[in-house]
Design a protein around this motif. Structure first.
Motif, PDB file in Angstrom:
ATOM      1  N   THR A 130       0.819  -1.217   0.000  1.00  0.00           N
ATOM      2  CA  THR A 130       0.000   0.000   0.000  1.00  0.00           C
ATOM      3  C   THR A 130       0.851   1.264   0.000  1.00  0.00           C
ATOM      4  N   SER A 131       2.166   1.119   0.220  1.00  0.00           N
ATOM      5  CA  SER A 131       3.036   2.291   0.284  1.00  0.00           C
ATOM      6  C   SER A 131       3.770   2.563  -1.022  1.00  0.00           C
ATOM      7  N   ALA A 426      -6.252   0.165 -11.282  1.00  0.00           N
ATOM      8  CA  ALA A 426      -7.621   0.270 -10.762  1.00  0.00           C
ATOM      9  C   ALA A 426      -7.729  -0.316  -9.369  1.00  0.00           C
ATOM     10  N   SER A 427      -7.054  -1.440  -9.138  1.00  0.00           N
ATOM     11  CA  SER A 427      -7.099  -2.079  -7.825  1.00  0.00           C
ATOM     12  C   SER A 427      -6.446  -1.182  -6.765  1.00  0.00           C
ATOM     13  N   ALA A 428      -5.320  -0.562  -7.130  1.00  0.00           N
ATOM     14  CA  ALA A 428      -4.644   0.318  -6.183  1.00  0.00           C
ATOM     15  C   ALA A 428      -5.493   1.541  -5.865  1.00  0.00           C
ATOM     16  N   ARG A 429      -6.150   2.109  -6.884  1.00  0.00           N
ATOM     17  CA  ARG A 429      -6.999   3.282  -6.648  1.00  0.00           C
ATOM     18  C   ARG A 429      -8.194   2.914  -5.777  1.00  0.00           C
ATOM     19  N   LEU A 430      -8.761   1.737  -6.021  1.00  0.00           N
ATOM     20  CA  LEU A 430      -9.915   1.291  -5.214  1.00  0.00           C
ATOM     21  C   LEU A 430      -9.505   1.113  -3.763  1.00  0.00           C
ATOM     22  N   ARG A 431      -8.320   0.581  -3.545  1.00  0.00           N
ATOM     23  CA  ARG A 431      -7.833   0.386  -2.187  1.00  0.00           C
ATOM     24  C   ARG A 431      -7.667   1.729  -1.465  1.00  0.00           C
ATOM     25  N   LEU A 432      -7.148   2.721  -2.197  1.00  0.00           N
ATOM     26  CA  LEU A 432      -6.980   4.041  -1.587  1.00  0.00           C
ATOM     27  C   LEU A 432      -8.313   4.717  -1.274  1.00  0.00           C
ATOM     28  N   GLU A 433      -9.301   4.453  -2.132  1.00  0.00           N
ATOM     29  CA  GLU A 433     -10.602   5.126  -1.967  1.00  0.00           C
ATOM     30  C   GLU A 433     -11.483   4.431  -0.937  1.00  0.00           C
TER      31      GLU A 433
END
Length: 437
Positions: A130-131, A426-433
């Protein structure tokens, strides 16, 4: 549109596929920066991407590898392989990593794509996912992962998954990781600690398992089957860089359309300092055969070959997209890219490689049925002649190579790469949101 950072070791066979991927991503509207050697600046910019150069010991010129590997001739066998791996891929890690860190700060890339030997990404892979941006690997060499079903990479041994074979594999895996490459593993551990990371739990060559996704750039049928294959691996077909424009075709080109079988021989563009390794033995072996032998010197003057037999022709470079459809057998020192290029045209292979990943490529040629391995990088003329005769005389090799070509054609390789990158973004953006908790 996404912003991508692509990273490649400054070696032609590693950088060229990454630059081809960059070209495609740019054409699809993405913002692309390529981190690789300074000598590839023109090629990167011609692909429409931005170039950032590696520095220090990470920025070497693969065309004069003897300058980068001054003590190579002091080693033999596995010791030579370990020296190569340490010097080319492990010692540059710190310089590579610092360049990546700088570009992450500068570009804020949505994802990072690395070729599978670019170990400078390893410190990031040890961080919390996540970092950091998602990291996608692409395999421009044979898949290197320890397995119960295969011998460790570098030995050039065929896979065995029966009880005896698995015992062999366990013994060899332990011997390679704990003895042969003990110093390489220790160097990697030391480098990670110096970069503020914990030690490696796994063997350094297995870092491809840690990528968020790893796309092996070959058809699945060319790779050994593993019951314990890492779940992050997907076979994506073959990236075939465009044939370079090198002027007019040689005046003898029309002879390729004659009645004689065409045998092409090449030592590539790096391991071509000594033509006695493969090209001259091939010319000698086939001088009395009813074939047309076509040699490519990889940029060195043709005059350095000396006198050619009556049935031989030579040029510094030849356009593979035009040559290989006319070729009946490819005699090669088993570079991964050249081998994939030949297979994409259904050309059977005689492989003679003993450096870097070439023993592994050579054995996969024989294991998959598309050709033969000579199990050496310096075959005798008799060995070359016998292998070429066998491949020409047995239609099974050509049939299997054509089957491999058909399989390669089924892959939408560039489409797969973009879709995997976009899915990771997309997966990384979803995780952040997503809300925490």
């Amino acid at each position: 549109m996404s912003t991508y950072l692509l990273c490649a070791s400054p070696i032609q066979g590693h950088a060229a596929p990454v630059i081809a991927i960059a070209r495609d991503l740019v054409a699809r509207g993405h913002d692309v920066t390529v981190l690789t050697g300074s000598r590839f600046r023109a090629a990167v910019e011609a692909a429409g991407a931005r170039h950032r150069s590696l520095t220090g010991i990470a920025d070497f010129d693969d065309r004069v590898m003897q300058d980068h590997l001054p003590d190579r001739d002091r080693h033999r066998g596995i010791a030579k392989l370990e020296y190569d791996v340490q010097t080319i891929f492990v010692r540059p890690v710190a310089e590579q990593f610092r360049a990546i860190e700088t570009l992450i700060d500068e570009l804020a890339p949505d994802a990072i794509l690395i070729e599978g030997a670019f170990a400078g990404v390893l410190p990031l892979l040890l961080d919390d996912p996540t970092s950091r941006p998602p990291i996608i690997g692409v395999g421009v060499i044979p898949l290197v992962q320890l397995s119960v079903d295969t011998a460790p990479g570098g030995l050039g041994l065929a896979p065995r998954s029966d009880a005896v074979g698995r015992l062999r594999n366990r013994v060899l895996n332990a011997f390679v990781t704990k003895v042969i490459f003990r110093k390489t593993q220790a160097l990697a551990q030391k480098t990670m600690r110096e970069l503020g990371r914990p030690g490696l739990d796994a063997f350094v060559f297995d870092f491809t398992r840690m990528c968020d996704r790893y796309l092996q750039l070959s058809p699945a049928e060319f790779e050994y089957r593993r019951s314990d294959l890492s779940p992050n691996v997907r076979f994506a077909g073959t990236v075939l860089p465009g044939s370079p424009a090198n002027g007019d075709l040689p005046e003898w080109w029309h002879e390729l359309d004659g009645d004689r079988p065409v045998v092409h021989v090449s030592q590539g563009t790096i391991d071509n300092k000594d033509f006695d390794r493969l090209i001259r033995p091939t010319l000698e072996a086939l001088a009395d055969r009813d074939v047309l032998v076509v040699a490519a010197t990889g940029g060195r003057p043709v005059s350095e070959l000396g006198g050619l037999p009556a049935n031989a022709r030579a040029a510094e470079f030849l356009p593979y997209d035009l040559l290989l459809p006319k070729t009946d057998v490819f005699v090669t020192n088993a570079g991964f890219g050249g081998t994939q290029y030949a297979l994409s045209h259904g050309v059977p292979i005689v492989a003679a490689g003993d450096t870097e990943d070439k023993p592994e490529v050579s054995m996969r040629v024989q294991w998959s049925g598309v050709g033969l391995t000579l199990k050496t990088g310096t075959p005798t003329p008799a060995a070359v002649g016998s292998a070429v005769d066998r491949v020409l005389g047995d239609p099974g090799f050509r049939e299997r190579a054509r089957e491999m070509a058909a399989r390669i054609a089924e892959y939408d390789t560039f489409g797969i790469i973009e879709s995997e990158l976009e899915a990771a973004v997309a997966s990384a953006r979803l995780r952040l949101e997503s809300p925490v908790g």
